[in-house]
Design an enzyme around this catalytic site. Structure first.
Site, PDB file in Angstrom:
ATOM      1  N   ASP A 311     -14.686 -37.189 -21.685  1.00 49.39           N
ATOM      2  CA  ASP A 311     -13.880 -35.963 -21.587  1.00 49.39           C
ATOM      3  C   ASP A 311     -14.788 -34.733 -21.749  1.00 49.39           C
ATOM      4  O   ASP A 311     -14.619 -33.931 -22.655  1.00 49.39           O
ATOM      5  CB  ASP A 311     -12.809 -36.018 -22.683  1.00 49.39           C
ATOM      6  CG  ASP A 311     -11.729 -34.983 -22.516  1.00 49.39           C
ATOM      7  OD1 ASP A 311     -11.746 -34.260 -21.498  1.00 49.39           O
ATOM      8  OD2 ASP A 311     -10.873 -34.884 -23.412  1.00 49.39           O
ATOM      9  N   LYS A 313     -15.176 -32.074 -19.854  1.00 49.62           N
ATOM     10  CA  LYS A 313     -14.583 -30.789 -19.447  1.00 49.62           C
ATOM     11  C   LYS A 313     -15.643 -29.836 -18.881  1.00 49.62           C
ATOM     12  O   LYS A 313     -15.841 -28.716 -19.350  1.00 49.62           O
ATOM     13  CB  LYS A 313     -13.840 -30.109 -20.614  1.00 49.62           C
ATOM     14  CG  LYS A 313     -12.677 -30.938 -21.162  1.00 49.62           C
ATOM     15  CD  LYS A 313     -11.878 -30.164 -22.182  1.00 49.62           C
ATOM     16  CE  LYS A 313     -10.693 -30.936 -22.722  1.00 49.62           C
ATOM     17  NZ  LYS A 313     -11.044 -32.061 -23.616  1.00 49.62           N
ATOM     18  N   ASP A 316     -18.962 -25.198 -15.681  1.00 51.12           N
ATOM     19  CA  ASP A 316     -19.991 -24.215 -15.340  1.00 51.12           C
ATOM     20  C   ASP A 316     -20.185 -24.110 -13.823  1.00 51.12           C
ATOM     21  O   ASP A 316     -19.558 -24.837 -13.049  1.00 51.12           O
ATOM     22  CB  ASP A 316     -21.301 -24.596 -16.039  1.00 51.12           C
ATOM     23  CG  ASP A 316     -22.056 -23.367 -16.506  1.00 51.12           C
ATOM     24  OD1 ASP A 316     -22.121 -22.389 -15.723  1.00 51.12           O
ATOM     25  OD2 ASP A 316     -22.571 -23.373 -17.634  1.00 51.12           O
TER      26      ASP A 316
HETATM   27  O1  LIG Z   1      -5.203 -30.580 -22.764  1.00 51.20           O
HETATM   28  C1  LIG Z   1      -5.885 -31.401 -23.400  1.00 51.20           C
HETATM   29  C2  LIG Z   1      -7.042 -31.961 -22.895  1.00 51.20           C
HETATM   30  C3  LIG Z   1      -7.712 -32.891 -23.630  1.00 51.20           C
HETATM   31  N1  LIG Z   1      -7.262 -33.259 -24.859  1.00 51.20           N
HETATM   32  C4  LIG Z   1      -8.039 -34.290 -25.583  1.00 51.20           C
HETATM   33  O2  LIG Z   1      -7.203 -35.421 -25.859  1.00 51.20           O
HETATM   34  C5  LIG Z   1      -7.426 -35.896 -27.159  1.00 51.20           C
HETATM   35  C6  LIG Z   1      -6.152 -35.796 -27.950  1.00 51.20           C
HETATM   36  O3  LIG Z   1      -6.297 -36.277 -29.269  1.00 51.20           O
HETATM   37  P1  LIG Z   1      -5.062 -36.382 -30.295  1.00 51.20           P
HETATM   38  O4  LIG Z   1      -5.698 -36.871 -31.551  1.00 51.20           O
HETATM   39  O5  LIG Z   1      -4.089 -37.367 -29.702  1.00 51.20           O
HETATM   40  O6  LIG Z   1      -4.500 -35.022 -30.456  1.00 51.20           O
HETATM   41  C7  LIG Z   1      -8.581 -35.098 -27.750  1.00 51.20           C
HETATM   42  O7  LIG Z   1      -9.764 -35.805 -27.479  1.00 51.20           O
HETATM   43  C8  LIG Z   1      -8.592 -33.823 -26.916  1.00 51.20           C
HETATM   44  O8  LIG Z   1      -9.904 -33.316 -26.763  1.00 51.20           O
HETATM   45  C9  LIG Z   1      -6.130 -32.714 -25.363  1.00 51.20           C
HETATM   46  O9  LIG Z   1      -5.678 -33.018 -26.481  1.00 51.20           O
HETATM   47  N2  LIG Z   1      -5.449 -31.782 -24.609  1.00 51.20           N
END
Ligand SMILES: O=c1ccn([C@@H]2O[C@H](COP(=O)(O)O)[C@@H](O)[C@H]2O)c(=O)[nH]1
Length: 483
Positions: A311, A313, A316
Site C-alpha cells: 500500500d 500510495k 509523485d
Molecule cells: O482510504 C484508505 C486507504 C488505505 N487505508 C489503509 O488500510 C488500512 C486500514 O487499517 P485499519 O486498522 O483497519 O484501520 C491501513 O493500512 C491504512 O493505511 C485506509 O485505512 N483508508
C-alpha cells in the site's frame, strides 16, 4: 392528517403531471417538500405530526434531519420538545474541524433520523451511516411521506424502523375524497408506484448498481460472481488472477498487516494466510526491513495462495514514481503483485508505474475515495480517477474506494475501513461493516487491519471476517450465480 394532506396540495408540495425523476423515470406524481419553508403554519403542522408518530422513540433520543429539506423540520421538533439535535453535513468542511456531524453526542447515544419523503430509503441510510460511523445508535427514522417504493423494507434490512405520517396511497385517497384529483390520476400513480419498487438501496451518490447493465450488456458487477467477472474479455490478467483466487478460496478478505517488526509480519501472514485473498503491507513502516523479507513473504503467499499488495500510495511525478517503484531499499516492483497509487499527479505518474509493472505482470489500484473523515476525494476527483484507470486497463485492476465508482464488472473495488462494529478511531479513520461494504455498497474486497490484528486469536478473527465478507457477497448475487 386529511387537512395536512390538503394543505400540502394547496402549497404545491404535491404535484401531478409528467415529471422526470433524478433516476430518469417518468413519474405522474412529484413531491417538493422544500416549498413548505414558505408556509410557517404548515411547517409547524408537519413537525408536530412527525413528533406524534415518533413520540415513543424520540422522547429520549437525539434528532437529526436529513439535509436539506428535513433540517428545519427537525429543528422545529427539537426546539418544541426540548430534544438535542445533530446536524449532518453533506460535505466535510475543507477547513477547521472538517467534521461531518455537528452537535454534542457520546458514542452509544441513540439518534432518530427525520426525513421528508422516503422512496428507496437511500437518503436516510446515508445519514444513518454517518451517525453510526460516529458511534451513535440509529434504530428509527420518521418520515412525513412514505412513497411505498421499497424504502420501508430496505431500511428494516439495515435495522431501522420507519415511522410515517402518511403513505402515498393514503394521500391519494384523501385527495380523491376531497375532489382534488380524479380516479384516473389515482390509478396512474398507484400503477407507477407498484411498478417501481426498489429491492436494494443504491450506494451513496450513485445509481443502483444491480440495475445498471455492464458495458456490452448483461447484469452489472454487483450481481455477477467473482468467477464470472474473472472470465470477461475486458478483465485484465492480474484482476482475473485475483478474482479466481477469491472464488476458489471463498474469500474477499484482505488483511492489512500493519505491524512494526518483520517477524510479526511473517507471523501474521502465516496466521491469516488460509483466509485471505490479499495481504496488504506497509513495508516502509517496518523497523527492521531486510532484503530477504520479500522472498519470505512471497513464499507464504505461494503456499497459502494470496497476493501481496504493498500500500505504497505512489503520488509523485512519473520520473520519481518510477524510481520509488523499481528501486530503493524496498524494491517494491520485484515482489508486490499489486500496489496502490493516487491519481493526483495526473497520468504521467501512472504511465511511469505501468512502464515498470506491466512487463512484470503487476497491477495497480488507484485510490478513488479514502476512508478517512474529511478526505478530499470529491465526486469530480473520483470521476477523473476512473477515467485515468480506463486509459490504463492493462495495469489498473480497480480502485481503493469506500463506494463503487464504476459499474464496469472487470474493475475491482477494494475497501479499507472495515470492522464488524461500525465506528472510527481518534485520528479520523471511519469503519463500516462487511455487510455495508460488500452487501450494500457492492464493493469487492474488504481491507481489515486492526479488526484482525488486535484480536487475541488472529486466525479466528480472520476466519470470522472471511465468513462475514463471503456471506455479504453471496447475499448480493443473482439467485442463479450464488454459491
Ligand atoms: O482510504 C484508505 C486507504 C488505505 N487505508 C489503509 O488500510 C488500512 C486500514 O487499517 P485499519 O486498522 O483497519 O484501520 C491501513 O493500512 C491504512 O493505511 C485506509 O485505512 N483508508
Amino acid at each position: 392528517m386529511e387537512d395536512l394532506v390538503e394543505a400540502l396540495f394547496e402549497a404545491e408540495a404535491v404535484k401531478f403531471g409528467n415529471f422526470t425523476l433524478k433516476s430518469g423515470l417518468a413519474s405522474p406524481i412529484y413531491f417538493d417538500l422544500r416549498v413548505i419553508v414558505s408556509h410557517p403554519r404548515l411547517m409547524l403542522q408537519v413537525a408536530e405530526r412527525l413528533w406524534d408518530v415518533g413520540r415513543s422513540v424520540c422522547h429520549s433520543a437525539l434528532l437529526c434531519g436529513v439535509p436539506y429539506t428535513a433540517l428545519p423540520i427537525a429543528t422545529l421538533m427539537a426546539t418544541a420538545h426540548e430534544r438535542p439535535m445533530l446536524m449532518r453535513r453533506k460535505e466535510a468542511k475543507q477547513y477547521g474541524t472538517a467534521r461531518m456531524l455537528e452537535g454534542a453526542f457520546a458514542a452509544g447515544d441513540v439518534c432518530v433520523v427525520v426525513e421528508d419523503v422516503v422512496t428507496s430509503g437511500s437518503s436516510v441510510l446515508e445519514t444513518a451511516d454517518v451517525l453510526r460511523q460516529h458511534g451513535l445508535q440509529v434504530r428509527d427514522a420518521l418520515v412525513l411521506l412514505d412513497r411505498e417504493q421499497g424504502g420501508r423494507e430496505i431500511l428494516a434490512g439495515a435495522g431501522i424502523t420507519l415511522h410515517s405520517v402518511c403513505t402515498v396511497s393514503r394521500l391519494m385517497q384523501v385527495l380523491l375524497d376531497r375532489g382534488r384529483v380524479d380516479r384516473a390520476t389515482v390509478d396512474s400513480v398507484s400503477a407507477f408506484i407498484s411498478q417501481n419498487r426498489a429491492t436494494s438501496p443504491p450506494p451513496a451518490s450513485s445509481p443502483a448498481p444491480s440495475l445498471v447493465p455492464a458495458p456490452g450488456g448483461g447484469p452489472g458487477a454487483v450481481a455477477q460472481s467473482y468467477g464470472q467477472r474473472a472470465r470477461l474479455p475486458s478483465t485484465s490478467a492480474v484482476a482475473s488472477r485475483l478474482l479466481l483466487l477469491m472464488e476458489e478460496k471463498r474469500s474477499n478478505l484482505c488483511v492489512s498487516a500493519d505491524v512494526r517488526m518483520a517477524a510479526e509480519l511473517l507471523a501474521v501472514a502465516r496466521a491469516v494466510g488460509p483466509h485471505v485473498c490479499l495481504l496488504k503491507t506497509h513495508v516502509d513502516a517496518l523497523d527492521d526491513f531486510t532484503a530477504d523479507l520479500p522472498e519470505r513473504l512471497a513464499e507464504l503467499a505461494r503456499s497459502h495462495r494470496f497476493l501481496l499488495l504493498e500500500d505504497r500510495k505512489f503520488a509523485d511525478i512519473g520520473h520519481t514514481a518510477r524510481r520509488q517503484y523499481q528501486g530503493g531499499v524496498f524494491g517494491i516492483a520485484s515482489w508486490a503483485d499489486l500496489v496502490t497509487a493516487h491519481a493526483v499527479s495526473g497520468p504521467g505518474g501512472l504511465e511511469a508505474l505501468a512502464g515498470v509493472g506491466v512487463p512484470l505482470g503487476r497491477g495497480c489500484l488507484l485510490i478513488a475515495k479514502m476512508s478517512s473523515q474529511g478526505a478530499l476525494t470529491t465526486q469530480g476527483y473520483m470521476q477523473a480517477t476512473v477515467a485515468m484507470a480506463e486509459a490504463r486497463r492493462d495495469f489498473v485492476l480497480g480502485f481503493i474506494s469506500t463506494e463503487r465508482v464504476t459499474h464496469d464488472p472487470s474493475l475491482l473495488h477494494v475497501t479499507p475501513g472495515v470492522k464488524l462494529q461500525p465506528g472510527g478511531d481518534d485520528l479520523g479513520q471511519q469503519y463500516l461493516t462487511p455487510e455495508e461494504v460488500v452487501g450494500r455498497r457492492g464493493c469487492d474486497v474488504m481491507v481489515v487491519g486492526r479488526g484482525v490484528l488486535e484480536a487475541t486469536d488472529v486466525t479466528a478473527a480472520a476466519r470470522l471476517y472471511q465468513q462475514a465478507g463471503w456471506d455479504a457477497y453471496c447475499g448480493r448475487l443473482q439467485p442463479a450465480t450464488a454459491s
